[in-house]
Motif scaffolding. Sequence first.
Motif, PDB file in Angstrom:
ATOM      1  N   ARG A   1      39.428  43.372  30.334  1.00 36.22           N
ATOM      2  CA  ARG A   1      40.867  43.603  30.192  1.00 36.22           C
ATOM      3  C   ARG A   1      41.577  43.443  31.536  1.00 36.22           C
ATOM      4  O   ARG A   1      42.713  42.966  31.600  1.00 36.22           O
ATOM      5  CB  ARG A   1      41.118  44.996  29.602  1.00 36.22           C
ATOM      6  CG  ARG A   1      40.965  44.956  28.090  1.00 36.22           C
ATOM      7  CD  ARG A   1      40.519  46.258  27.534  1.00 36.22           C
ATOM      8  NE  ARG A   1      41.572  47.265  27.494  1.00 36.22           N
ATOM      9  CZ  ARG A   1      41.353  48.506  27.093  1.00 36.22           C
ATOM     10  NH1 ARG A   1      40.141  48.882  26.740  1.00 36.22           N
ATOM     11  NH2 ARG A   1      42.330  49.366  27.054  1.00 36.22           N
ATOM     12  N   TYR A   2      40.892  43.831  32.603  1.00 42.45           N
ATOM     13  CA  TYR A   2      41.449  43.655  33.947  1.00 42.45           C
ATOM     14  C   TYR A   2      41.705  42.167  34.213  1.00 42.45           C
ATOM     15  O   TYR A   2      42.766  41.772  34.708  1.00 42.45           O
ATOM     16  CB  TYR A   2      40.465  44.223  34.973  1.00 42.45           C
ATOM     17  CG  TYR A   2      40.792  43.929  36.411  1.00 42.45           C
ATOM     18  CD1 TYR A   2      41.672  44.751  37.125  1.00 42.45           C
ATOM     19  CD2 TYR A   2      40.220  42.852  37.082  1.00 42.45           C
ATOM     20  CE1 TYR A   2      41.973  44.488  38.450  1.00 42.45           C
ATOM     21  CE2 TYR A   2      40.508  42.586  38.399  1.00 42.45           C
ATOM     22  CZ  TYR A   2      41.385  43.408  39.077  1.00 42.45           C
ATOM     23  OH  TYR A   2      41.673  43.145  40.391  1.00 42.45           O
ATOM     24  N   LEU A   3      40.730  41.336  33.846  1.00 44.26           N
ATOM     25  CA  LEU A   3      40.885  39.894  34.079  1.00 44.26           C
ATOM     26  C   LEU A   3      42.003  39.326  33.203  1.00 44.26           C
ATOM     27  O   LEU A   3      42.729  38.426  33.623  1.00 44.26           O
ATOM     28  CB  LEU A   3      39.564  39.165  33.838  1.00 44.26           C
ATOM     29  CG  LEU A   3      38.464  39.498  34.861  1.00 44.26           C
ATOM     30  CD1 LEU A   3      37.152  38.824  34.483  1.00 44.26           C
ATOM     31  CD2 LEU A   3      38.868  39.100  36.278  1.00 44.26           C
ATOM     32  N   ASN A   4      42.157  39.871  31.984  1.00 42.46           N
ATOM     33  CA  ASN A   4      43.263  39.444  31.123  1.00 42.46           C
ATOM     34  C   ASN A   4      44.608  39.775  31.761  1.00 42.46           C
ATOM     35  O   ASN A   4      45.515  38.938  31.806  1.00 42.46           O
ATOM     36  CB  ASN A   4      43.205  40.160  29.760  1.00 42.46           C
ATOM     37  CG  ASN A   4      42.184  39.531  28.841  1.00 42.46           C
ATOM     38  OD1 ASN A   4      41.800  38.382  29.039  1.00 42.46           O
ATOM     39  ND2 ASN A   4      41.740  40.275  27.852  1.00 42.46           N
ATOM     40  N   ALA A   5      44.725  41.014  32.249  1.00 40.62           N
ATOM     41  CA  ALA A   5      45.979  41.434  32.885  1.00 40.62           C
ATOM     42  C   ALA A   5      46.249  40.546  34.095  1.00 40.62           C
ATOM     43  O   ALA A   5      47.371  40.086  34.335  1.00 40.62           O
ATOM     44  CB  ALA A   5      45.899  42.897  33.298  1.00 40.62           C
ATOM     45  N   SER A   6      45.182  40.288  34.847  1.00 41.64           N
ATOM     46  CA  SER A   6      45.295  39.474  36.049  1.00 41.64           C
ATOM     47  C   SER A   6      45.802  38.063  35.711  1.00 41.64           C
ATOM     48  O   SER A   6      46.690  37.518  36.385  1.00 41.64           O
ATOM     49  CB  SER A   6      43.899  39.432  36.676  1.00 41.64           C
ATOM     50  OG  SER A   6      43.924  38.856  37.890  1.00 41.64           O
ATOM     51  N   ALA A   7      45.263  37.503  34.630  1.00 42.89           N
ATOM     52  CA  ALA A   7      45.693  36.155  34.222  1.00 42.89           C
ATOM     53  C   ALA A   7      47.160  36.168  33.803  1.00 42.89           C
ATOM     54  O   ALA A   7      47.921  35.231  34.110  1.00 42.89           O
ATOM     55  CB  ALA A   7      44.817  35.671  33.070  1.00 42.89           C
TER      56      ALA A   7
END
Length: 387
Positions: free
Chosen positions: A135-141
């Motif tokens: 989810r962190y990587l999703n938010a980051s994207a």
Amino acid sequence: MATANGRRSDPVSSVAAAHLAPISTARRLVVKVGSALLVEGGVLRAGWLDALAAELAAMRAGGQDLVVVSSGAIALGAARLGLPQGGRASLADAQAAAAVGQIALAGAWAEALARSELVAAQLLLTLDDLEDRRRYLNASATFGTLLAQGAVPVVNENDSVATEEIRFGDNDRLAARVAQAAGADAVVLLSDVDGLYTSDPAAPDAQHVPVVDEVTDTVRAMASPVSGSGLGTGGMLAKLAAAELAGRAGIALAIIDGRPDAPIARALAGGRGTLFTAAGEARAYKGWLGARARLAGTLEVDQGCAVALAGGASLLAAGIRTVEGSFQRGDAVGIVDPARRRIAQGLVEYDAAELRAIAGLARDRQEQALGYTPRSAVVHRDQMVLL
Ligand code: GLU
């Protein structure tokens, strides 16, 4: 004098020229706005917000990517619902207040930014959104795409669904975590104080501290634990925690006085502020790992093991004295030395019961205890951050 990269034995610098430069040179900047600045007597300070939006537009035109972390939902919603204690009497009140106030807050930002020809985007995050790697990587994207399109993400904690166990609680630390997720170089906290003082700012002998290279116990002892205004949950201790999180991820953080109009330009033009230099390693994965806030357990290691970890070794079972907590393989755990100082954290290779069975054992005795060939380490150094 301290520089952004300087490490000195004295954690606090007394002289600093152009010390807030990391804010003006940041390619990507997170600007955190506290409740006390945005809301007065339950009403939004629209004129101040307009001036800030104009200032942000000028910074954007100068080539900086901007992310706003804005508080104020609870304060605004509490006024509309007529809740006591600014909506902070209970978690249930805060959640209801935030649900009402967030609409108004997001609307106010969207309109103020639009008047300065900027497009606002709303992101409401919970702690879990940034603790979970996927989810962190999703938010980051999402941050990456929005910023590439020239939009200004306006972030708040999703207070209405965040319960006590899964909430940041203060937007100072949220801003530091958002800075990581958004790939920012610096954070500026707009506050109702102009930085850190050696003691309570109201005390006659309190001195302003322009630069902090490391948040040590001495620095923490300077901070007051409560928010000056009583409106937000921040307080100086939360700001120091945010500075530590940011620094560990290679991100500089400044606290400036947000009360005047166009506060950022004013601070940069020679106003006061405290800069926490970025001392930590900037590697993204380790930054995320070091910022993990929910640790499922604690491993106490012996002194020899603590020294080995500091030297870059992986954590081996032989050096572990006690295993606390109940965790699964892959969970984040803290590692403490015999004096109970947290020295590292990382992802553990065993669940708690297995680890209890092999703690303190040399490798050749672990297989018998486990019933299978032991893994190469309990916490591999690639999955560990020294604190
Ligand atoms: N998320 C809260 C709000 O919008 C503020 C948290 C804080 O005070 O830092 O009201």
